[in-house]
Design a protein around this motif. Sequence first.
Motif, PDB file in Angstrom:
ATOM      1  N   MET A   1      26.298  42.691  20.285  1.00 47.27           N
ATOM      2  CA  MET A   1      25.936  41.473  20.629  1.00 47.27           C
ATOM      3  C   MET A   1      26.465  40.309  19.801  1.00 47.27           C
ATOM      4  SD  MET A   1      21.755  40.761  20.994  1.00 47.27           S
ATOM      5  CE  MET A   1      21.394  39.505  22.370  1.00 47.27           C
ATOM      6  N   ALA A   2      26.757  39.159  20.459  1.00 46.42           N
ATOM      7  CA  ALA A   2      27.233  38.049  19.743  1.00 46.42           C
ATOM      8  C   ALA A   2      26.304  36.961  19.505  1.00 46.42           C
ATOM      9  CB  ALA A   2      28.353  37.611  20.051  1.00 46.42           C
ATOM     10  N   ALA A   3      26.424  36.224  18.267  1.00 42.93           N
ATOM     11  CA  ALA A   3      25.477  35.032  18.487  1.00 42.93           C
ATOM     12  C   ALA A   3      26.122  33.786  17.526  1.00 42.93           C
ATOM     13  CB  ALA A   3      24.448  35.102  17.230  1.00 42.93           C
ATOM     14  N   LEU A   4      25.808  32.724  18.173  1.00 39.16           N
ATOM     15  CA  LEU A   4      26.425  31.488  17.838  1.00 39.16           C
ATOM     16  C   LEU A   4      25.356  30.845  16.904  1.00 39.16           C
ATOM     17  CD1 LEU A   4      28.405  29.168  17.686  1.00 39.16           C
ATOM     18  CD2 LEU A   4      27.366  28.390  19.824  1.00 39.16           C
ATOM     19  N   ILE A   5      25.724  30.779  15.645  1.00 37.60           N
ATOM     20  CA  ILE A   5      24.620  29.792  14.729  1.00 37.60           C
ATOM     21  C   ILE A   5      25.228  28.371  14.367  1.00 37.60           C
ATOM     22  CG2 ILE A   5      23.777  29.929  12.384  1.00 37.60           C
ATOM     23  CD1 ILE A   5      24.466  32.915  12.523  1.00 37.60           C
TER      24      ILE A   5
ATOM     25  N   SER B   1      26.059  41.882  16.059  1.00 37.01           N
ATOM     26  CA  SER B   1      27.147  42.307  14.980  1.00 37.01           C
ATOM     27  C   SER B   1      28.160  41.138  14.939  1.00 37.01           C
ATOM     28  CB  SER B   1      27.656  43.606  15.033  1.00 37.01           C
ATOM     29  OG  SER B   1      28.159  43.341  16.664  1.00 37.01           O
ATOM     30  N   ASP B   2      28.316  40.467  15.796  1.00 31.47           N
ATOM     31  CA  ASP B   2      29.408  39.470  15.627  1.00 31.47           C
ATOM     32  C   ASP B   2      28.770  37.968  15.652  1.00 31.47           C
ATOM     33  OD1 ASP B   2      31.731  38.451  16.224  1.00 31.47           O
ATOM     34  OD2 ASP B   2      31.718  38.283  18.297  1.00 31.47           O
TER      35      ASP B   2
ATOM     36  N   ILE C   1      33.390  24.333  22.671  1.00 31.58           N
ATOM     37  CA  ILE C   1      32.806  25.157  23.743  1.00 31.58           C
ATOM     38  C   ILE C   1      32.043  26.476  23.064  1.00 31.58           C
ATOM     39  CG2 ILE C   1      33.465  26.388  25.814  1.00 31.58           C
ATOM     40  CD1 ILE C   1      35.899  24.410  26.172  1.00 31.58           C
ATOM     41  N   ILE C   2      30.906  26.876  23.718  1.00 33.66           N
ATOM     42  CA  ILE C   2      30.241  28.030  23.400  1.00 33.66           C
ATOM     43  C   ILE C   2      31.287  29.163  23.695  1.00 33.66           C
ATOM     44  CG2 ILE C   2      28.343  29.544  23.877  1.00 33.66           C
ATOM     45  CD1 ILE C   2      26.773  26.717  24.362  1.00 33.66           C
ATOM     46  N   PRO C   3      31.591  30.139  22.622  1.00 30.40           N
ATOM     47  CA  PRO C   3      32.319  31.136  23.086  1.00 30.40           C
ATOM     48  C   PRO C   3      31.877  32.022  24.147  1.00 30.40           C
ATOM     49  CG  PRO C   3      31.851  31.024  20.659  1.00 30.40           C
ATOM     50  CD  PRO C   3      31.064  30.075  21.492  1.00 30.40           C
ATOM     51  N   LYS C   4      32.658  32.561  24.892  1.00 33.50           N
ATOM     52  CA  LYS C   4      32.292  33.527  26.158  1.00 33.50           C
ATOM     53  C   LYS C   4      31.370  34.673  25.782  1.00 33.50           C
ATOM     54  CE  LYS C   4      35.956  32.041  29.097  1.00 33.50           C
ATOM     55  NZ  LYS C   4      37.041  32.465  29.964  1.00 33.50           N
ATOM     56  N   ASN C   5      31.689  35.350  24.592  1.00 35.28           N
ATOM     57  CA  ASN C   5      30.692  36.471  24.373  1.00 35.28           C
ATOM     58  C   ASN C   5      29.447  36.404  23.794  1.00 35.28           C
ATOM     59  OD1 ASN C   5      31.837  35.603  21.816  1.00 35.28           O
ATOM     60  ND2 ASN C   5      32.271  37.666  21.248  1.00 35.28           N
ATOM     61  N   THR C   6      29.036  35.041  23.714  1.00 34.41           N
ATOM     62  CA  THR C   6      27.564  34.529  23.040  1.00 34.41           C
ATOM     63  C   THR C   6      26.568  35.061  24.113  1.00 34.41           C
ATOM     64  OG1 THR C   6      28.766  32.726  21.823  1.00 34.41           O
ATOM     65  CG2 THR C   6      26.402  32.713  22.012  1.00 34.41           C
TER      66      THR C   6
END
Length: 90
Positions: free
Chosen positions: A1-5, A24-25, A40-45
């Motif tokens: 799972m990926a998060a944008l902070i 983890s990302d 742009i918000i990354p695709k894996n977010t």
Amino acid sequence: MAALIVGGDIITTIKHELSAHGISDFEHWDGRRPGDLHRIIPKNTELIVVVTNFVNHGLVSKIKRDAKRLRLPVVYSKNSRSFFASVSSV
């Protein structure tokens, strides 16, 4: 799972807390640079965390709008571990 902070300067505490929930990302935007408004918000977010200390209000509006369009959950936080302990359902 990926998060944008988004926002905050030192996000170590937030990273540790999110790691405990299986994330983890991470990607971090400090939210102070004018160019952050055009990112742009990354695709894996899969989750967006907005640190309410030190973030540009225009960027918060953009993140809210983009997250709604992409159907991504957004968590608003102070930069503290105690806040994340109370939001354990992340």
